[in-house]
Design a protein around this motif. Structure first.
Motif, PDB file in Angstrom:
ATOM      1  N   GLN A  37      41.790  46.929  40.501  1.00  0.00           N
ATOM      2  CA  GLN A  37      41.482  47.937  40.850  1.00  0.00           C
ATOM      3  C   GLN A  37      41.239  49.346  40.071  1.00  0.00           C
ATOM      4  OE1 GLN A  37      44.446  49.435  44.354  1.00  0.00           O
ATOM      5  NE2 GLN A  37      43.989  47.280  45.077  1.00  0.00           N
ATOM      6  N   SER A  38      42.150  49.011  38.949  1.00  0.00           N
ATOM      7  CA  SER A  38      42.072  50.332  37.758  1.00  0.00           C
ATOM      8  C   SER A  38      41.071  50.056  36.864  1.00  0.00           C
ATOM      9  CB  SER A  38      43.208  50.134  36.927  1.00  0.00           C
ATOM     10  OG  SER A  38      44.617  50.684  37.526  1.00  0.00           O
ATOM     11  N   LEU A  39      40.740  48.414  36.507  1.00  0.00           N
ATOM     12  CA  LEU A  39      39.897  48.417  35.786  1.00  0.00           C
ATOM     13  C   LEU A  39      37.766  48.457  37.067  1.00  0.00           C
ATOM     14  CD1 LEU A  39      40.456  44.591  33.917  1.00  0.00           C
ATOM     15  CD2 LEU A  39      40.095  46.617  33.114  1.00  0.00           C
ATOM     16  N   GLU A  40      38.030  48.292  37.650  1.00  0.00           N
ATOM     17  CA  GLU A  40      36.844  48.542  38.436  1.00  0.00           C
ATOM     18  C   GLU A  40      36.726  49.715  38.260  1.00  0.00           C
ATOM     19  OE1 GLU A  40      36.976  44.787  42.114  1.00  0.00           O
ATOM     20  OE2 GLU A  40      38.061  46.334  41.799  1.00  0.00           O
ATOM     21  N   LYS A  41      37.817  50.337  38.772  1.00  0.00           N
ATOM     22  CA  LYS A  41      37.865  51.789  38.502  1.00  0.00           C
ATOM     23  C   LYS A  41      36.614  52.237  37.069  1.00  0.00           C
ATOM     24  CE  LYS A  41      39.806  56.545  40.263  1.00  0.00           C
ATOM     25  NZ  LYS A  41      41.308  56.879  41.039  1.00  0.00           N
ATOM     26  N   MET A  42      37.595  52.423  36.655  1.00  0.00           N
ATOM     27  CA  MET A  42      36.704  52.269  35.092  1.00  0.00           C
ATOM     28  C   MET A  42      36.083  51.939  34.439  1.00  0.00           C
ATOM     29  SD  MET A  42      38.856  51.389  31.234  1.00  0.00           S
ATOM     30  CE  MET A  42      38.459  50.225  31.598  1.00  0.00           C
ATOM     31  N   LEU A  43      35.241  50.901  35.145  1.00  0.00           N
ATOM     32  CA  LEU A  43      33.995  50.191  34.513  1.00  0.00           C
ATOM     33  C   LEU A  43      33.274  50.513  35.796  1.00  0.00           C
ATOM     34  CD1 LEU A  43      35.554  46.641  33.151  1.00  0.00           C
ATOM     35  CD2 LEU A  43      34.657  48.837  31.834  1.00  0.00           C
ATOM     36  N   GLU A  62      31.079  38.276  36.109  1.00  0.00           N
ATOM     37  CA  GLU A  62      31.342  37.244  34.851  1.00  0.00           C
ATOM     38  C   GLU A  62      31.451  36.864  33.324  1.00  0.00           C
ATOM     39  OE1 GLU A  62      28.082  35.412  36.646  1.00  0.00           O
ATOM     40  OE2 GLU A  62      29.246  34.729  38.288  1.00  0.00           O
ATOM     41  N   ARG A  63      30.460  38.872  33.800  1.00  0.00           N
ATOM     42  CA  ARG A  63      29.678  39.030  32.666  1.00  0.00           C
ATOM     43  C   ARG A  63      31.162  39.872  31.675  1.00  0.00           C
ATOM     44  NH1 ARG A  63      24.992  43.462  32.743  1.00  0.00           N
ATOM     45  NH2 ARG A  63      25.523  43.594  30.523  1.00  0.00           N
ATOM     46  N   LEU A  64      32.391  40.526  32.287  1.00  0.00           N
ATOM     47  CA  LEU A  64      33.317  41.131  31.839  1.00  0.00           C
ATOM     48  C   LEU A  64      34.437  39.585  31.610  1.00  0.00           C
ATOM     49  CD1 LEU A  64      35.834  43.492  31.166  1.00  0.00           C
ATOM     50  CD2 LEU A  64      36.687  43.341  33.558  1.00  0.00           C
ATOM     51  N   TYR A  65      33.976  38.299  32.128  1.00  0.00           N
ATOM     52  CA  TYR A  65      34.956  37.376  32.015  1.00  0.00           C
ATOM     53  C   TYR A  65      34.527  37.339  30.497  1.00  0.00           C
ATOM     54  CZ  TYR A  65      37.672  32.397  32.199  1.00  0.00           C
ATOM     55  OH  TYR A  65      38.348  31.965  31.425  1.00  0.00           O
ATOM     56  N   HIS A  66      33.717  36.850  30.060  1.00  0.00           N
ATOM     57  CA  HIS A  66      33.019  36.731  29.151  1.00  0.00           C
ATOM     58  C   HIS A  66      33.164  37.765  27.495  1.00  0.00           C
ATOM     59  CE1 HIS A  66      30.031  35.584  25.956  1.00  0.00           C
ATOM     60  NE2 HIS A  66      29.338  36.690  25.349  1.00  0.00           N
ATOM     61  N   TRP A  67      33.102  38.982  27.829  1.00  0.00           N
ATOM     62  CA  TRP A  67      33.719  39.469  26.317  1.00  0.00           C
ATOM     63  C   TRP A  67      34.998  39.680  26.782  1.00  0.00           C
ATOM     64  CZ3 TRP A  67      30.637  41.107  23.419  1.00  0.00           C
ATOM     65  CH2 TRP A  67      29.450  40.791  23.192  1.00  0.00           C
ATOM     66  N   ALA A  68      36.058  39.516  27.661  1.00  0.00           N
ATOM     67  CA  ALA A  68      37.478  39.223  28.126  1.00  0.00           C
ATOM     68  C   ALA A  68      38.209  38.152  26.896  1.00  0.00           C
ATOM     69  CB  ALA A  68      37.840  39.367  29.655  1.00  0.00           C
ATOM     70  N   GLN A  69      37.548  36.735  26.969  1.00  0.00           N
ATOM     71  CA  GLN A  69      38.097  36.161  26.354  1.00  0.00           C
ATOM     72  C   GLN A  69      37.236  36.474  24.535  1.00  0.00           C
ATOM     73  OE1 GLN A  69      35.450  32.442  28.809  1.00  0.00           O
ATOM     74  NE2 GLN A  69      37.516  31.772  28.948  1.00  0.00           N
TER      75      GLN A  69
END
Length: 302
Positions: A37-43, A62-69
């Motif tokens: 929830q904190s990630l969603e609120k911040m982004l 999906e885009r965040l997962y790509h960059w998170a990896q």
């Protein structure tokens, strides 16, 4: 956004479950939900859609997962570069393995890798070979070890060990020399399920010899190599199985082991990984250890 939040996020993605992610990283489910929830609120985006019992990534997710990896891998590489004692590098290696590798190959691989990286830990799941390939394809594990190739442009296979399949019988059933498959086709058989590597190879051999599988007197199927050998020991049936698995039992005089005439096809156990998945650094080190010049020593020296 911090690295810990990204770790939590990637675990939810890989498990498609908040509760399973929480179990792996030793947090409460409410804490995991709070991080997301904190990630969603911040982004200011929605990262997951709830579909049935699964949490499915949104396009933003999906885009965040790509960059998170990529970010987590860069963090690991930076820490490793700064850490002169590479053996202190920590991480969890998630892999899937079919029956024979999980029992007879992986223990040696884990031991040898931990000699180099003693802080590494392992999360190993056992499945039939086809399911192992599927787990690697969908990214739920870092890589797999299995006994059959299932071709896909996303999968890269590396041969670890060559072996063959053999016939095993109860001690009271003694045969002479190399066995002709036609001579034992009427015996009761215990078989691995159709999605195992052993079964796939044996079916190809039967087809090559013009013997439909339905001509076999199959009385039981099992996913477990240990169950299979116990069926044979109890005299319930005979079976075709990995020589690596059968040899230990034959050496202990628990079953008889025979070569099969005309069954000359070599069987390999492979390490398989997904070319499109960014591996955690500790898992990449394991893959490099297996496929590089150093490699594992999987055969005991006399």
């Amino acid at each position: 956004m911090d690295f810990h939040q990204l770790v939590v996020f990637t675990k939810v993605v890989e498990h498609k479950s908040f509760s399973k992610a929480a179990e792996e990283i030793f947090l409460s489910q409410s804490t995991v939900s709070s991080h997301i929830q904190s990630l969603e609120k911040m982004l200011n985006v929605k990262l997951f859609d709830r579909v049935g019992r699964e949490n499915i990534l949104t396009p933003h997710g999906e885009r965040l997962y790509h960059w998170a990896q990529k970010l987590l891998l860069m963090k690991d590489e930076a820490l490793l570069d700064l850490n002169q004692g590479m053996t202190e590098f920590r991480g969890v290696i998630r892999m899937a393995a079919s029956s024979v590798p999980s029992q007879f190959i992986l223990p040696k691989m884990v031991k040898q890798f931990r000699n180099e990286y003693p802080a590494a830990t392992f999360n190993i799941s056992q499945f039939p070979s086809r399911a192992v390939a599927d787990k690697v394809l969908n990214g739920s594990v870092d890589f797999g070890v299995l006994g059959e190739k299932y071709e896909n442009e996303k999968l890269e296979y590396f041969p670890l060990l060559k072996e063959r399949l053999v016939l095993v019988t109860p001690l009271e059933l003694k045969l002479k020399g190399k066995v002709q498959i036609q001579d034992v086709i009427s015996y009761p058989f215990v078989m691995r399920h159709s999605d195992s590597g052993t079964n796939s190879i044996f079916e190809r051999f039967l087809k090559k010899n013009g013997l439909p599988k339905d001509q076999l007197n199959i009385i039981a199927y099992t996913d477990s190599g240990q169950s299979l050998i116990q069926f044979v020991r109890q005299g319930i049936g005979i079976s075709v199985m990995s020589e690596i698995a059968a040899r230990d039992y034959a050496d202990q005089n628990l079953v008889n082991l025979y070569s099969i005439e005309g069954f000359e096809e070599d069987r390999y156990f492979y390490l398989v990984y997904n070319l499109q998945k960014t591996l955690p650094l500790i898992s990449r080190l394991f893959v490099n250890f297996a496929t590089g010049n150093k490699g594992f020593h999987l055969v005991d020296k006399e």
